[in-house]
Design a protein around this motif. Structure first.
Motif, PDB file in Angstrom:
ATOM      1  N   ASN A  50      11.735  25.491   4.199  1.00  0.00           N
ATOM      2  CA  ASN A  50      10.654  25.854   5.098  1.00  0.00           C
ATOM      3  C   ASN A  50       9.934  24.557   5.268  1.00  0.00           C
ATOM      4  O   ASN A  50       9.446  24.192   6.579  1.00  0.00           O
ATOM      5  CB  ASN A  50       9.627  26.883   4.526  1.00  0.00           C
ATOM      6  N   LYS A  51       9.400  23.969   4.331  1.00  0.00           N
ATOM      7  CA  LYS A  51       8.488  22.633   4.501  1.00  0.00           C
ATOM      8  C   LYS A  51       8.952  21.589   3.395  1.00  0.00           C
ATOM      9  O   LYS A  51       9.643  21.927   2.278  1.00  0.00           O
ATOM     10  CB  LYS A  51       7.030  23.056   4.168  1.00  0.00           C
ATOM     11  N   TYR A  52       8.857  20.452   3.814  1.00  0.00           N
ATOM     12  CA  TYR A  52       8.785  19.255   2.745  1.00  0.00           C
ATOM     13  C   TYR A  52       7.511  19.286   1.852  1.00  0.00           C
ATOM     14  O   TYR A  52       6.453  19.160   2.202  1.00  0.00           O
ATOM     15  CB  TYR A  52       9.126  17.883   3.512  1.00  0.00           C
ATOM     16  N   PHE A  53       7.901  18.710   0.695  1.00  0.00           N
ATOM     17  CA  PHE A  53       6.814  18.231  -0.115  1.00  0.00           C
ATOM     18  C   PHE A  53       6.780  16.621   0.067  1.00  0.00           C
ATOM     19  O   PHE A  53       7.692  15.928   0.253  1.00  0.00           O
ATOM     20  CB  PHE A  53       6.826  18.481  -1.532  1.00  0.00           C
ATOM     21  N   PRO A  54       5.563  16.083  -0.136  1.00  0.00           N
ATOM     22  CA  PRO A  54       3.997  16.696  -0.277  1.00  0.00           C
ATOM     23  C   PRO A  54       3.538  16.875   1.224  1.00  0.00           C
ATOM     24  O   PRO A  54       2.488  16.985   1.078  1.00  0.00           O
ATOM     25  CB  PRO A  54       3.449  15.387  -0.960  1.00  0.00           C
ATOM     26  N   ASN A 128      20.258  32.985   4.599  1.00  0.00           N
ATOM     27  CA  ASN A 128      18.949  33.379   3.930  1.00  0.00           C
ATOM     28  C   ASN A 128      19.182  34.270   2.494  1.00  0.00           C
ATOM     29  O   ASN A 128      18.603  35.011   1.808  1.00  0.00           O
ATOM     30  CB  ASN A 128      18.334  34.499   4.722  1.00  0.00           C
ATOM     31  N   PHE A 129      20.384  33.755   1.837  1.00  0.00           N
ATOM     32  CA  PHE A 129      20.571  33.960   0.554  1.00  0.00           C
ATOM     33  C   PHE A 129      20.789  35.593   0.462  1.00  0.00           C
ATOM     34  O   PHE A 129      20.242  36.301  -0.529  1.00  0.00           O
ATOM     35  CB  PHE A 129      19.540  33.299  -0.505  1.00  0.00           C
ATOM     36  N   GLY A 130      21.711  36.229   1.512  1.00  0.00           N
ATOM     37  CA  GLY A 130      21.698  37.525   1.382  1.00  0.00           C
ATOM     38  C   GLY A 130      20.552  38.354   1.680  1.00  0.00           C
ATOM     39  O   GLY A 130      20.610  39.579   1.430  1.00  0.00           O
ATOM     40  N   ALA A 225       9.855  30.895   5.245  1.00  0.00           N
ATOM     41  CA  ALA A 225      10.286  30.271   6.573  1.00  0.00           C
ATOM     42  C   ALA A 225      10.075  31.035   7.791  1.00  0.00           C
ATOM     43  O   ALA A 225      10.265  32.223   7.778  1.00  0.00           O
ATOM     44  CB  ALA A 225      11.562  29.451   6.729  1.00  0.00           C
ATOM     45  N   PRO A 226       9.455  30.479   8.933  1.00  0.00           N
ATOM     46  CA  PRO A 226       9.391  31.411   9.982  1.00  0.00           C
ATOM     47  C   PRO A 226      10.710  32.028  10.452  1.00  0.00           C
ATOM     48  O   PRO A 226      10.670  33.032  11.160  1.00  0.00           O
ATOM     49  CB  PRO A 226       8.823  30.584  11.187  1.00  0.00           C
ATOM     50  N   ASN A 227      11.687  31.228  10.198  1.00  0.00           N
ATOM     51  CA  ASN A 227      13.072  31.876  10.606  1.00  0.00           C
ATOM     52  C   ASN A 227      13.811  32.635   9.578  1.00  0.00           C
ATOM     53  O   ASN A 227      14.962  32.677   9.448  1.00  0.00           O
ATOM     54  CB  ASN A 227      14.098  30.938  11.365  1.00  0.00           C
ATOM     55  N   GLY A 228      12.830  32.922   8.521  1.00  0.00           N
ATOM     56  CA  GLY A 228      13.546  33.844   7.223  1.00  0.00           C
ATOM     57  C   GLY A 228      13.465  35.296   7.611  1.00  0.00           C
ATOM     58  O   GLY A 228      13.327  35.370   8.679  1.00  0.00           O
ATOM     59  N   PRO A 229      13.870  36.200   6.489  1.00  0.00           N
ATOM     60  CA  PRO A 229      14.215  37.223   6.665  1.00  0.00           C
ATOM     61  C   PRO A 229      12.924  37.769   6.848  1.00  0.00           C
ATOM     62  O   PRO A 229      13.084  39.147   7.230  1.00  0.00           O
ATOM     63  CB  PRO A 229      14.871  37.830   5.114  1.00  0.00           C
ATOM     64  N   THR A 230      11.943  37.474   6.600  1.00  0.00           N
ATOM     65  CA  THR A 230      10.520  38.371   6.852  1.00  0.00           C
ATOM     66  C   THR A 230       9.639  37.581   7.920  1.00  0.00           C
ATOM     67  O   THR A 230       8.729  38.061   7.982  1.00  0.00           O
ATOM     68  CB  THR A 230       9.789  38.330   5.391  1.00  0.00           C
TER      69      THR A 230
END
Lengths: 415, 375, 712
Positions: A50-54, A128-130, A225-230
């Protein structure tokens, strides 16, 4: 390297961040590069973050730049859905064969989505890891590169006929595609096969993967993530309940001789980052981080300080070694709070297991490459880079991959 | 605890390592061990802190604490330890050192736990019992003579009251006295570390402890080496049975003036034989478990094996001596009985220094823990 | 180049069904004077491409406007070498993201803008100058030597400048080092063995070494830097193509650590001092030379500490484990390591395990609160929150402080660049003085083109990491030298052959460009007139955006081009239908919009999107022009700025924002509301939010009401 030389031909195995960096940096230095990527898209693990650290910036930003560098550089050729099957010869003279698995969608694809709309079959979304499903004809994710659909033949319904093929007016669907073998001659090989998340099901003390609301940190990336399952809502998998109280379990498999004996380098920072995901989305959420040593080397310390300053975040020095699910779906974890010296048992809506990185070589090894404990070792014309050779984060991978580019170019000199 | 000066002791650490805690330096303080341990209390749990004290050689903290004895070496910690530090084994080594630390005379402690002295330890009873044969005139040119011509009876070899009891009664008193001395020192040391116990009454904790021991309720909580609880229970009750047998035998002789050999139908034979067989079964199970869990829990040290061998010795020689007597094979029977006496001597005379001592130290520690409100 | 335009409109992907092509084709032909106008069912298909290629061959067209899909896709198909190719994303911006009723107008507008862009643009011609490719390496430590060797072995001449009298840097001061090969086995300390490296540097015919030397100044630009090196009283000027900064680090000033006893007690030393002690022989304490038997290592001494170094130096945990082994060369001595967190990441964990597996190496987590005097010249180390007790102390006869790394650039520019914007690398305060990159993905980025940092001056790191880092920096330096030699930009526009070409006759010497250029590419002469150094330029066009006289142009990108595109766009007559320009960065905001369109999300029909190389190239004149034409609002979409900026040109979006601060004047002059212009920060993954952002802005504009200039 000097512009008068004959260009080096470099095979880069793996199109994740390391491989892409080596490829573009080598190509921008005059080399000819072939990228072989097993997935249907480039970007590897980074594409799933979703994002990088830091910096809390989106990885697709850097990927987009690198894709643009690929698009504008004639010296780079990519094979997706491909694997290296044999390597022979030596530096300056490698013969490599690769197998291209059928995508069932050719270059005529315009990413118009008609095939997916027509497709009657669903498949578990491995991106999305299922945690959700896609059609059997699908785009791996919305900013995938190349922007070309894929058909998962294993998920196809036998009786659907060829609905996707009929839906595609561009003739892009080719269900007769076969595995193809391609032979290449290259001067040097860069191994950038990356890593896999360690399988939490192997960790007995952390619920053996049987606690539905104890997810892995990579699953957490997809949840946020915005394009994740939720769509970016951090809801727990068992019942979709928004997460209010959450725990991070560090060293889930790492620094553990029963699992991964080394430290995976990224997990402390990843959990701090994921803490921010939650805290930014939910000002009331409470976060507990259970750790052995907080490893935020160098200037990452600032990031640790930032999270430590949040009073809704507590740090408990002590490894979690017991995880249980409750009837309501909550997760109870036990650890020793070493600084108070007492055992603590706490219950959370969801628990994130900071599972470590297992080098790709632990599961699958490339022909002609030496491995030590799954990590690729350098050879005369073979240069491992990124997480395939050592646990490291994205910035270290980017640096390492640039250095690998120069080494690979050198190996091709003096032919 | 304010600004207490710690005294790291490299030598002590090395001693623990030598005593079977060679993995202790691998611990990196993650505390997996305390979490997977179902035996420890939640407040100031073990064995994580003991591992650290062992690494720093903090003798006072380790040896004057009941905690090392609250550990029953289930080895769950060892199995799950991410660094192979084997806390179970380290605590075992520390227990051994506790026994050595408090038992007196201290040279005995060292000898019992050093394989160099093994022959010497056995030589003592051998000489005593040979001497007894000698004064009875059963020795010719240093070779024991088989009493022949009569119905085989070990009383002929060693008349119980005169010979057996003159050896074993003092041995028992010696062992008891040495235990008492050791335990007093141990109790005092623990009291210094955990002062002003809120509970003044010792009897209630003692009763609770005995109940726990009889039920093996702590041991039952073990995960990785669950079978050990059963094995230990069998062995424990075999000892209880043998203690009853011994008590019965003493009362037969001294109260009822009833001398052996007793018929096989006598209750004393029943209890004795069942216990003897149980002892062999129990100790065999313990050995098997050790090998089964070798990878996860380790096989133990000389200290453990000394005890195992002695128990085996006692059980096997005892049972065989009886069988040989019933089969009337004096050539083998009498030497077997001799060996039996030697093993029994070793078991009891060295009990304050051997693993046998765990029986009293663990009980004491458990009582102290309850007494001082440790849990 | 004599341009001959052709417009190709694709009818695929629903374009044909949504848009009436005839009108567009007629307008293009007649009004816009496009000689060749064609359409095709599937332009990206074999036939479509063949049609275009045929026109190139037969009609001589060389400037192609492809009204089809976004330039982010089908780049391989629509690649016509020798032609200017202008991609108009009709599919995304006019069809997929618009209702049917709005599609036609949008398509007309975008195609018209595309034609204008093609008409106004020219084929890039590289800026060629006399260049050298020699590489300057500043610093002769492990990183510097490795960078020099890597560059030299790649066939480049190298000039290495070392401030000390001998090479080796900090590594030369070490007694022993951690073995570099796995598995770690006793002995866990090995000789540093720098001699072979030093020898190969000094004997390499491609490397010229200056010792006891300093870079006095660096003038010029990549490809033709003039570097003045002073050494032993004399100075010399060398021509250099690119620079590797490997100036290393120095230990933190331990005299500031009085609370840990340094300076108060002789037997409190730093890790660096312990190396010196160890080099002399057995570990002896300074006060009386007695062998040290109880050595306490205080980790994070003046590190991870807001009063001293706020960061972690990353290598001290492993270094103390190593030094513990020095102590343990005396079998009776003990080493006590007091850490906050043991930081041995990756496979350094194995070193931790092996070094710890020694009864005389004792470790505990602790916060060391002070060091005080103990009997016999010994010291008490006072600890809080230790695992050995919440408030305890240890007696030690020697205390070693793990003080951290301070980069050479923390208080010295080192480079001594003769740039108008200053002698050092800018922004280093963001990185605690380290010459680091702000980009996770691009570790060798600096804001001075052709200057690359490596080793501990870039980030805290150990010797092995420094070697790897130096190899990467060598590649980047070589790449930079090669690119500038052919007039090509370096990252992030590493393909770009254009360059800023100011019309100096109209320059008013206002210095905005010289001040704003994120890369310090523009200097000023004595009279204050700017002069451009194309070798330093990254082609972000911030100068073009800064210039109030609009004199900075690129062949394919200039103020008039974008201004004309804006002027061509339709303004609805209806007062309820506003027209809003969304000016977006092509790197992040546009891909976000493109992704929204791909997902068929609807974008407000009032919006017309115009992409810029970087929002930094946004010139205020466009606002004035647009508003005076009757455009109702301008929404600027740029990258996030601030300390964690995401702008690939470092300052572009921030500068656009800064310029907006000055736009009020323009708006006031036009008697317009300030809210008609807004800048939003958009990240590439915010495609889900972008449509609403635009709609919100349009709603705001509707609320304000139509631009009074409308229809005038």
């Amino acid at each position: 390297m000097q512009s008068s030389d004959k260009p080096s031909r470099i095979l880069v195995i793996g199109g994740g961040f390391s491989g892409l960096t080596t490829a573009v940096d080598a190509a921008e230095s005059g080399a000819e590069v072939i990228i072989v990527e097993k997935n249907s898209y480039l970007g590897g693990r980074v594409a799933q973050l979703n994002k990088y650290f830091p910096k809390m910036c989106p990885p697709v930003c850097g990927l987009e730049i690198n894709f643009r560098r690929i698009k504008t550089n004639p010296g780079i050729q990519c094979y997706t859905m491909s694997e290296v099957t044999s390597v022979s010869g030596g530096p300056g003279n490698y013969d490599v064969t690769i197998q291209r698995h059928p995508r069932y969608v050719n270059d005529k694809c315009t990413a118009c989505n008609a095939c997916a709309e027509a497709c009657p079959a669903m498949r578990a979304n491995d991106f999305n890891f299922g945690m959700d499903k896609t059609k059997a004809a699908y785009l791996p994710f919305n900013q995938a590169f190349p922007q070309q659909y894929v058909i998962d033949a294993k998920a196809c319904k036998k009786d659907c006929g060829t609905s996707c093929k009929e839906a595609c007016v561009y003739g892009a669907i080719d269900l007769d595609m076969k595995v193809e073998t391609v032979s290449l001659k290259v001067d040097s090989i860069v191994v950038a096969t990356g890593w896999n998340p360690y399988d939490a099901a192997k960790i007995e003390t952390l619920g053996s993967g049987k606690v539905p609301n104890a997810i892995s940190n990579m699953q957490m990336e997809r949840l946020a993530a915005p394009n994740g399952p939720t769509g970016g809502a951090i809801n727990r998998p068992s019942d979709g309940k928004p997460v209010q109280k959450i725990a991070f379990v560090q060293c889930a498999g790492s620094r553990d001789e029963n699992h991964l004996a080394f430290c995976s380098y990224i997990c402390c920072m990843a959990s701090l980052k994921q803490t921010l995901y939650i805290r930014e989305k939910n000002p009331d959420a409470e976060v507990s981080i259970f750790y052995i040593d907080m490893r935020t080397p160098g200037r990452y310390e600032k990031f640790l300080n930032q999270v430590q300053a949040d009073e809704k975040v507590s740090f408990i020095k002590g490894k979690v070694a017991k995880i249980k699910k409750t009837k309501s779906g909550d997760v109870t974890v036990t650890a020793e709070d070493m600084l108070s010296g007492d055992k603590v048992e706490k219950t959370f809506d969801m628990v994130v297991l900071a599972t470590g990185m297992e080098p790709a070589g632990a599961a699958q090894q490339l022909p002609g490459v030496n491995y030590i404990e799954g990590f690729a070792a350098p050879g005369a014309g073979i240069f491992p880079t990124g997480c395939s050779r050592n646990p490291m984060d994205v910035s270290k991978s980017a640096q390492d991959a640039t250095s690998a580019a120069l080494k690979a170019i050198h190996a091709g000199k003096g032919r | 605890m304010s600004d207490q000066i710690l005294k790291p002791d490299l030598e002590f650490t090395k001693e623990i390592i030598a005593a079977g805690g060679e993995s202790l330096k691998k611990c990196y303080q993650c505390s997996t061990c305390t979490v997977v341990c179902d035996v420890t209390s939640d407040r100031k749990p073990f064995p994580r802190k003991e591992m650290l004290y062992a690494q720093w050689g903090l003798k006072d903290k380790l040896l004057a604490s009941p905690d090392v004895w609250l550990c029953h070496q289930c080895s769950d910690c060892t199995a799950h330890c991410p660094r192979g530090a084997k806390p179970g084994e380290v605590l075992g080594a520390v227990r051994k050192m506790t026994i050595q630390e408090y038992s007196s005379p201290s040279f005995m402690g060292k000898m019992v736990n050093d394989s160099k002295f093994l022959l010497l330890l056995f030589a003592v009873p051998i000489i005593i019992f040979l001497f007894q044969l000698f004064i009875q005139g059963h020795l010719t040119h240093g070779i024991p003579r088989i009493p022949n011509g009569q119905l085989m009876s070990y009383s002929l070899m060693y008349p119980p009251t005169l010979y057996i009891d003159t050896v074993f009664v003092p041995v028992a008193f010696f062992a008891a006295f040495m235990f008492y001395k050791g335990l007093r020192k141990y109790w005092t040391a623990m009291s210094a570390n955990y002062p002003a116990p809120p509970r003044k009454d010792v009897l209630t904790p003692l009763a609770e402890t005995i109940r726990e021991i009889l039920k093996h309720s702590v041991f039952e909580k073990c995960g990785v080496s669950k079978d050990r609880s059963t094995a230990h229970k069998i062995l424990f009750y075999s000892f209880v049975g043998l203690a009853i047998t011994t008590t019965l035998a003493a009362s037969y002789i001294y109260v009822f003036d009833y001398h052996g050999p007793y018929p096989q139908t006598n209750i004393i034979k029943w209890i004795g034989n069942v216990s003897g067989v149980a002892m062999l079964i129990g100790i065999t199970m313990i050995v098997m478990n050790r090998f089964k869990n070798q990878e996860k829990a380790g096989t133990g040290s000389y200290f453990d094996w000394f005890f195992i061998v002695v128990v085996y010795g006692v059980g096997l020689t005892g049972m065989l001596a009886q069988i040989l007597r019933l089969a009337n094979i004096p050539v083998l029977g009498y030497p077997m009985y001799f060996a039996h006496l030697v093993f029994v001597f070793v078991l009891f005379a060295y009990a304050p220094y051997s693993k046998m001592a765990h029986m009293v130290y663990r009980t004491t520690a458990m009582v102290f823990a309850k007494y001082s409100n440790r849990r | 180049m004599d341009k001959k335009l052709a417009l190709y409109i694709c009818k695929g992907c629903s374009i044909g069904e949504s848009i009436k092509l005839e009108k567009i084709e007629t307008v293009s032909k007649n009004k816009m004077k496009v000689p060749v106008v064609r359409n095709h069912e599937t332009l990206c298909g074999t036939e479509g491409i063949a049609m275009i290629k045929a026109d190139i061959a037969a009609e001589g067209v060389n400037t192609l406007v492809l009204a089809a899909c976004s330039g982010r896709v089908k780049y391989e198909e629509f690649d016509f070498p020798g032609c200017i190719v202008e991609r108009v994303p009709v599919r995304e911006l006019a069809v997929w993201s618009q209702e049917k009723t709005d599609a036609q107008q949008a398509a007309e507008d975008y195609i018209q803008m595309g034609i204008i862009k093609a008409q106004k643009g020219d084929m890039p011609e590289p800026y060629l100058m006399e260049t050298v490719k020699d590489i300057l390496v500043i610093g002769g430590g492990v990183a510097g030597m490795n960078a020099a060797l890597q560059s030299a072995n790649s066939g480049y001449k190298v000039v290495l400048v070392e401030k000390e009298a001998s090479l080796g840097g900090f590594s030369a001061k070490l007694y022993k080092k951690i073995p570099t090969t796995l598995p770690f086995k006793e002995p866990l300390i090995v000789d540093v063995d720098l001699e072979p490296t030093i020898k190969s540097v000094e004997s390499n015919e491609n490397i010229k070494v200056f010792k006891s030397a300093k870079v006095e100044k660096i003038e010029g630009q990549p490809g033709q830097f003039d570097v003045t090196i002073s050494s032993n009283g004399s100075s010399e000027v060398v021509k250099i193509g690119a620079v590797i900064l490997a100036a290393g680090w120095k230990p933190y000033d331990a005299t500031r650590l009085g609370h840990l006893g340094y300076g108060r007690f002789k037997n409190v030393v730093t890790q660096v001092e312990l190396e010196e002690i160890a080099k002399k022989g057995a570990i002896a304490r300074p006060s009386d030379g007695k062998p040290a038997k109880k050595v306490a290592f205080v980790q994070c001494a003046g590190q991870r500490d807001a009063n001293h170094l706020p960061y972690c130096s990353a290598m001290c945990c492993a270094a103390s484990l190593k030094q513990a082994k020095y102590v343990r060369q005396d079998p009776d001595a003990i080493a006590m390591i007091l850490y906050k967190d043991m930081r041995t990441p990756g496979r350094t964990e194995y070193y931790y395990k092996e070094a710890q597996n020694d009864p005389g190496v004792m470790l505990t987590k602790a916060d060391v609160s002070g060091v005080s005097e103990a009997p016999d010249g010994n010291l008490y180390v006072e600890m809080k929150d230790s695992l050995l007790g919440s408030s305890v102390k240890l007696e030690a006869d020697l205390v070693v402080l793990a003080t951290g790394m301070v980069p050479a650039t923390a208080d010295d520019p080192v480079l001594n660049l003769q740039y108008r914007q200053g002698p050092g690398l800018p922004d280093l305060e963001l990185f605690n003085g380290f010459a680091d990159s702000n980009f996770i993905c691009f570790q060798y980025e600096t804001r001075r083109t052709g200057v690359f940092a490596a080793g501990a001056v870039r980030q805290p790191m150990n010797m092995t990491e420094a070697q790897e880092d130096a190899t990467g920096a060598a590649l980047k330096a070589i790449q930079s030298a090669e690119h500038v030699a052919v007039g090509m930009s370096v990252h992030p526009r590493a393909w770009d052959l254009t360059f800023p070409d100011p019309m100096m006759t109209r320059c008013t010497s206002c210095k905005r460009c010289t001040e704003e250029c994120p890369f310090g590419a523009i200097d000023e002469d004595e009279k204050g007139t700017p002069f451009f150094k194309p070798g330093r330029c990254r082609r972000c066009a911030t100068c073009m955006g800064a210039c109030p006289e609009r004199i900075v142009s690129f062949k394919d990108y200039h103020v008039d081009m974008i201004g004309s595109m804006m002027k061509s766009t339709s303004i609805p007559d209806d007062e309820d239908e506003p027209r809003v320009f969304v000016i977006c960065c092509e790197n992040d905001a546009y891909p976000a919009i493109d992704t929204a369109a791909l997902q068929k999300m609807k974008l407000d029909p009032a919006a017309r999107f115009i992409t810029l190389r970087c929002l930094g190239s946004m010139n205020l004149v466009w606002l004035a022009d647009a508003f005076s034409r009757g455009v109702d609002g301008m929404l600027l979409m740029g990258c996030k700025f601030g300390d964690n900026y995401q702008c690939h040109f470092a300052k572009g979006s921030e500068l656009a924002n800064y310029r907006l601060g000055k736009v009020q004047e323009t708006l006031d002059r036009l008697q317009l509301e300030a809210d008609r212009v807004k800048l939003v920060e958009v990240a590439i993954d915010e495609y889900g939010k972008v449509p609403q952002m635009i709609t919100d802005f349009v709603d705001k504009i509707k609320e304000i009401g139509p631009n009074p200039f409308k229809g005038m």
